[in-house]
Design an enzyme around this catalytic site. Structure first.
Site, PDB file in Angstrom:
ATOM      1  N   LYS A  52     -45.235 -57.173 -87.927  1.00  0.00           N
ATOM      2  CA  LYS A  52     -45.845 -58.118 -88.870  1.00  0.00           C
ATOM      3  C   LYS A  52     -44.761 -58.780 -89.719  1.00  0.00           C
ATOM      4  CE  LYS A  52     -50.196 -55.715 -88.557  1.00  0.00           C
ATOM      5  NZ  LYS A  52     -51.078 -54.624 -88.963  1.00  0.00           N
ATOM      6  N   GLN A  96     -52.203 -50.993 -93.773  1.00  0.00           N
ATOM      7  CA  GLN A  96     -52.146 -50.557 -92.380  1.00  0.00           C
ATOM      8  C   GLN A  96     -52.997 -49.301 -92.180  1.00  0.00           C
ATOM      9  OE1 GLN A  96     -50.685 -52.338 -90.010  1.00  0.00           O
ATOM     10  NE2 GLN A  96     -51.090 -50.897 -88.361  1.00  0.00           N
ATOM     11  N   ASP A 119     -57.237 -59.156 -92.799  1.00  0.00           N
ATOM     12  CA  ASP A 119     -57.735 -58.418 -91.635  1.00  0.00           C
ATOM     13  C   ASP A 119     -59.176 -58.797 -91.285  1.00  0.00           C
ATOM     14  OD1 ASP A 119     -55.876 -56.611 -90.470  1.00  0.00           O
ATOM     15  OD2 ASP A 119     -56.051 -55.244 -92.181  1.00  0.00           O
TER      16      ASP A 119
HETATM   17  N1  GUN Z   1     -54.099 -50.558 -87.404  1.00  0.00           N
HETATM   18  C1  GUN Z   1     -54.202 -50.933 -86.098  1.00  0.00           C
HETATM   19  N2  GUN Z   1     -54.599 -52.217 -86.028  1.00  0.00           N
HETATM   20  C2  GUN Z   1     -54.744 -52.655 -87.297  1.00  0.00           C
HETATM   21  C3  GUN Z   1     -55.119 -53.901 -87.863  1.00  0.00           C
HETATM   22  O1  GUN Z   1     -55.431 -54.892 -87.183  1.00  0.00           O
HETATM   23  N3  GUN Z   1     -55.124 -53.955 -89.234  1.00  0.00           N
HETATM   24  C4  GUN Z   1     -54.819 -52.893 -90.011  1.00  0.00           C
HETATM   25  N4  GUN Z   1     -54.881 -53.037 -91.335  1.00  0.00           N
HETATM   26  N5  GUN Z   1     -54.464 -51.713 -89.513  1.00  0.00           N
HETATM   27  C5  GUN Z   1     -54.428 -51.613 -88.158  1.00  0.00           C
END
Ligand code: GUN
Length: 282
Positions: A52, A96, A119
């Site tokens: 990210k 996350q 998200d």
């Molecule tokens: N963990 C795995 N995929 C994601 C996601 O798309 N967003 C978040 N916040 N955590 C994750």
């Protein structure tokens, strides 16, 4: 058979985000700012968060990563989120997942201001998807819809089958396919005679979280197969998907590889959501 190039489609989307971001300082005085919070050292989360950061750098979005100790209390994390909510220089907040067991993911998700929920996990954003009111769309399902569009597949009138019923992928992608006028069957690893269901699919989305569970005998000739899996092959230890690529690819009309299919799209859609959150709150 087409191997769907998620890397190329995501690169094109990131390029368009980059161009739009480049125009923002002149108009608004700054670029969007995404804050990513990681709690603990889960190895997959470390990799995802780094990716990210890299994507933000590539598109010109400001990124801050906050790393908290595994022992951080729920209250401390919620207080941090509330401080970020009221910080006008922060446009997107992503915590996350998964979180350590002593922290309620539901509480964390509903504490993030819906306007900054890049998200699309906040209950109001989820409701917006299901009620067709304005919302932030979740990244992986949105990325899947863009992959289908990229190969000229219109879900309208098609039979779509989604394996998996998670809040993050299965449920929202089924709703998006339904809204795109597909006829959607939602099923899961416990579905009785799963192969007889999956063989009906013209579009098959697999988000079951089980390595190589969909095999060639479960797929209709010409089907579009979207593999959302991120698993380890139990034999080789290598990264693989929920679809057994070697037996499915010769039968499918198109298929996403793992890695290089859905994964890059999730991150590109996150960049787009961050830009859209920034713009929506001007
Ligand atoms: N963990 C795995 N995929 C994601 C996601 O798309 N967003 C978040 N916040 N955590 C994750």
């Amino acid at each position: 058979m087409t191997i769907i190039d998620g890397k190329a489609v995501s690169a094109a989307l990131k390029e368009s985000v980059k161009q739009r971001v480049a125009e923002l300082p002149e108009k608004y005085g700054r670029v969007p700012h995404l804050v990513v919070v990681r709690v603990g050292e889960d190895p997959a989360s470390v990799v995802y968060v780094r990716n990210k950061e890299k994507a933000c750098e590539a598109v010109g979005i400001k990124n801050s990563t906050i790393v908290l100790a595994e022992s951080t209390s729920e209250e401390e994390l919620l207080n941090l989120i509330m401080a970020l909510n009221s910080d006008d220089t922060v446009d997107g907040i992503l915590v996350q997942l998964p979180l350590p067991g002593h922290i309620s993911e539901a509480k964390v998700i509903e504490t993030i201001a819906r306007e900054k929920d890049v998200d699309g996990f906040h209950p109001y954003n989820v409701a917006g998807l299901w009620q067709k009111t304005p919302h932030v769309a979740p990244c992986t399902p949105a990325g899947i819809m863009k992959l289908l569009a990229s190969i000229g597949v219109d879900p309208k009138g098609k039979r779509a089958v989604v394996i998996g019923r998670s809040n993050i992928v299965g449920l929202p992608v089924a709703k998006m396919l339904l809204d795109a006028n597909a006829t959607v069957t939602m099923c899961h690893t416990r579905t009785v005679d799963l192969p007889s269901v999956t063989r009906q699919a013209e579009i098959l989305v697999v988000a079951a979280g089980r390595a190589k569970m969909v095999t060639g005998d479960m797929v209709a000739p010409g089907a579009i197969v979207i593999d959302v899996g991120m698993d380890r092959d139990p034999e080789t230890g290598k990264l693989c998907g929920d679809v057994d690529f070697d037996s499915v690819a010769p039968i499918a009309g198109a298929i996403t590889p793992v890695p290089g299919g859905v994964g890059p799209m999730t991150i590109a859609c996150l960049m787009e959501n961050t830009l859209e959150c920034f713009l929506a709150n001007r």
